[in-house]
Design a protein around this motif. Structure first.
Motif, mmCIF file in Angstrom:
data_model
loop_
_atom_site.group_PDB
_atom_site.id
_atom_site.type_symbol
_atom_site.label_atom_id
_atom_site.label_comp_id
_atom_site.label_asym_id
_atom_site.label_seq_id
_atom_site.Cartn_x
_atom_site.Cartn_y
_atom_site.Cartn_z
ATOM 1 N N GLY A 153 -1.442 0.483 1.373
ATOM 2 C CA GLY A 153 -2.021 1.708 0.831
ATOM 3 C C GLY A 153 -3.496 1.853 1.163
ATOM 4 N N ASN A 154 -4.087 2.921 0.642
ATOM 5 C CA ASN A 154 -5.502 3.198 0.861
ATOM 6 C C ASN A 154 -6.068 3.736 -0.449
ATOM 7 O OD1 ASN A 154 -7.999 4.478 1.503
ATOM 8 N ND2 ASN A 154 -7.369 4.709 3.637
ATOM 9 N N ALA A 155 -6.747 2.870 -1.188
ATOM 10 C CA ALA A 155 -7.230 3.229 -2.525
ATOM 11 C C ALA A 155 -8.214 4.391 -2.482
ATOM 12 C CB ALA A 155 -7.872 2.017 -3.199
ATOM 13 N N ALA A 156 -9.127 4.379 -1.508
ATOM 14 C CA ALA A 156 -10.158 5.412 -1.429
ATOM 15 C C ALA A 156 -9.561 6.790 -1.184
ATOM 16 C CB ALA A 156 -11.157 5.066 -0.335
ATOM 17 N N ALA A 157 -8.482 6.837 -0.401
ATOM 18 C CA ALA A 157 -7.850 8.114 -0.078
ATOM 19 C C ALA A 157 -6.733 8.476 -1.057
ATOM 20 C CB ALA A 157 -7.282 8.072 1.330
ATOM 21 N N GLY A 158 -6.363 7.528 -1.909
ATOM 22 C CA GLY A 158 -5.288 7.790 -2.860
ATOM 23 C C GLY A 158 -3.898 7.645 -2.279
ATOM 24 N N TRP A 159 -3.789 6.927 -1.136
ATOM 25 C CA TRP A 159 -2.474 6.695 -0.547
ATOM 26 C C TRP A 159 -1.841 5.482 -1.195
ATOM 27 C CZ3 TRP A 159 -0.678 10.604 1.943
ATOM 28 C CH2 TRP A 159 -1.525 11.429 2.684
ATOM 29 N N PRO A 160 -0.576 5.588 -1.591
ATOM 30 C CA PRO A 160 0.038 4.495 -2.350
ATOM 31 C C PRO A 160 0.417 3.287 -1.502
ATOM 32 C CG PRO A 160 1.672 6.183 -1.925
ATOM 33 C CD PRO A 160 0.345 6.732 -1.454
ATOM 34 N N ARG A 161 0.519 2.169 -2.198
ATOM 35 C CA ARG A 161 1.102 0.966 -1.607
ATOM 36 C C ARG A 161 2.608 1.167 -1.485
ATOM 37 N NH1 ARG A 161 3.921 -2.955 -4.287
ATOM 38 N NH2 ARG A 161 3.102 -2.373 -6.346
ATOM 39 N N LEU A 162 3.162 0.799 -0.326
ATOM 40 C CA LEU A 162 4.600 0.848 -0.107
ATOM 41 C C LEU A 162 5.200 -0.552 -0.019
ATOM 42 C CD1 LEU A 162 4.861 3.687 2.588
ATOM 43 C CD2 LEU A 162 4.906 3.896 0.086
ATOM 44 N N ALA A 163 4.399 -1.519 0.384
ATOM 45 C CA ALA A 163 4.889 -2.886 0.557
ATOM 46 C C ALA A 163 5.444 -3.431 -0.750
ATOM 47 C CB ALA A 163 3.762 -3.788 1.050
ATOM 48 N N GLY A 164 6.681 -3.908 -0.689
ATOM 49 C CA GLY A 164 7.287 -4.540 -1.853
ATOM 50 C C GLY A 164 7.918 -3.606 -2.851
ATOM 51 N N LEU A 165 7.846 -2.273 -2.610
ATOM 52 C CA LEU A 165 8.514 -1.346 -3.524
ATOM 53 C C LEU A 165 10.025 -1.404 -3.324
ATOM 54 C CD1 LEU A 165 6.362 1.938 -3.488
ATOM 55 C CD2 LEU A 165 6.256 0.018 -5.074
ATOM 56 N N ASN A 166 10.756 -0.974 -4.324
ATOM 57 C CA ASN A 166 12.213 -0.955 -4.236
ATOM 58 C C ASN A 166 12.653 -0.020 -3.110
ATOM 59 O OD1 ASN A 166 14.941 0.380 -5.076
ATOM 60 N ND2 ASN A 166 14.862 -1.536 -6.222
ATOM 61 N N ALA A 167 13.509 -0.517 -2.227
ATOM 62 C CA ALA A 167 13.923 0.256 -1.057
ATOM 63 C C ALA A 167 14.656 1.532 -1.435
ATOM 64 C CB ALA A 167 14.804 -0.611 -0.159
ATOM 65 N N ASP A 168 15.574 1.445 -2.389
ATOM 66 C CA ASP A 168 16.328 2.633 -2.799
ATOM 67 C C ASP A 168 15.415 3.667 -3.439
ATOM 68 O OD1 ASP A 168 18.707 1.608 -1.862
ATOM 69 O OD2 ASP A 168 19.268 0.716 -3.781
ATOM 70 N N TYR A 169 14.424 3.186 -4.185
ATOM 71 C CA TYR A 169 13.457 4.110 -4.793
ATOM 72 C C TYR A 169 12.704 4.882 -3.710
ATOM 73 C CZ TYR A 169 9.199 5.811 -6.995
ATOM 74 O OH TYR A 169 8.171 6.615 -7.411
ATOM 75 N N MET A 170 12.204 4.174 -2.702
ATOM 76 C CA MET A 170 11.454 4.838 -1.633
ATOM 77 C C MET A 170 12.321 5.840 -0.879
ATOM 78 S SD MET A 170 8.815 2.042 -0.023
ATOM 79 C CE MET A 170 9.894 0.602 -0.030
#
Length: 223
Positions: A55-72
């Motif tokens: 992700g990119n905290a300054a731009a407000g882009w979320p972290r995707l690494a490690g999130l639930n695959a079905d959720y994404m």
């Protein structure tokens, strides 16, 4: 008889796993290519979400690494069909096939989340209020504890409740605003919308700052 069946069933299961392994590997490679290089009409996910999906905290882009695959995968579909309004992601999600959404989701789910929390400069009073809301809620305002759905460490629970620990505060705040305005309405039974509408701006900032101060926790991708 029972022993023979157990041996046969075990052998069948092992053989099935062997047969599936090339397919699983191909899907992961396809997802990796989309994430790192993009595809026809689709820019590389890493250009916004980072090379390792942090992700990119300054731009407000979320972290995707490690999130639930079905959720994404579900969120990509929601962005494509408009149940989750996102002007930037909508054309990208729409350009991906269902298979590609699943592939790229599986790839990011397989990555380890960053060990450093995105954090930010927040005073202790704000963090304390955020921790209280996250762990105990505020029943006078009708706000349940965030951890009652998102897990004791904010690690997420299954498909419906994503990992929010270690997500950028700006991203989390933007999602709360989206539920408040109704531009995002793909949560189970309208639960997040009802909670978000009870949060003041101050409480929204506090609870998102607290979750951003935690190290990222990978979701359980087996659910």
């Amino acid at each position: 008889m029972h022993g023979r069946c157990g041996f046969t069933c075990g052998l069948f299961g092992f053989s099935l796993l062997i047969l599936l392994m090339p397919t699983m590997g191909a899907a992961n490679e396809a997802g990796k290519k989309l994430a790192q290089q993009g595809g026809e009409g689709v820019q590389a996910c890493s250009s916004c979400h980072g090379a390792q999906g942090g992700g990119n905290a300054a731009a407000g882009w979320p972290r995707l690494a490690g999130l639930n695959a079905d959720y994404m995968a579900q969120q990509l579909t929601a962005m494509a069909d408009g149940t989750r309004s996102n002007p930037i992601m909508a054309p990208i999600a729409s350009a991906l096939s269902e298979q590609q959404r699943g592939d790229v989701a599986e790839y990011f789910a397989s990555l380890k989340p960053p060990t450093m929390a995105p954090g930010g400069e927040v005073d202790q009073k704000t963090l304390h209020r955020g921790e209280t809301l996250a762990q105990r809620g505020d029943w006078q305002q009708g706000i349940p504890a965030c951890t009652s759905c998102h897990g004791l460490q904010g690690q997420g629970v299954g498909v419906a409740f994503p990992s929010i620990a270690g997500q950028p505060a700006m991203y989390l705040q933007n999602q709360i605003k989206a539920w408040q305005s109704g531009s995002r309405h793909n949560d189970p039974n309208g639960l997040m919308a009802s909670v978000a509408k009870r949060l003041s701006d101050e409480d929204s900032q506090a609870v998102t700052a607290w979750f951003a101060s935690l190290p990222a926790k990978p979701s359980n991708n087996d659910q």
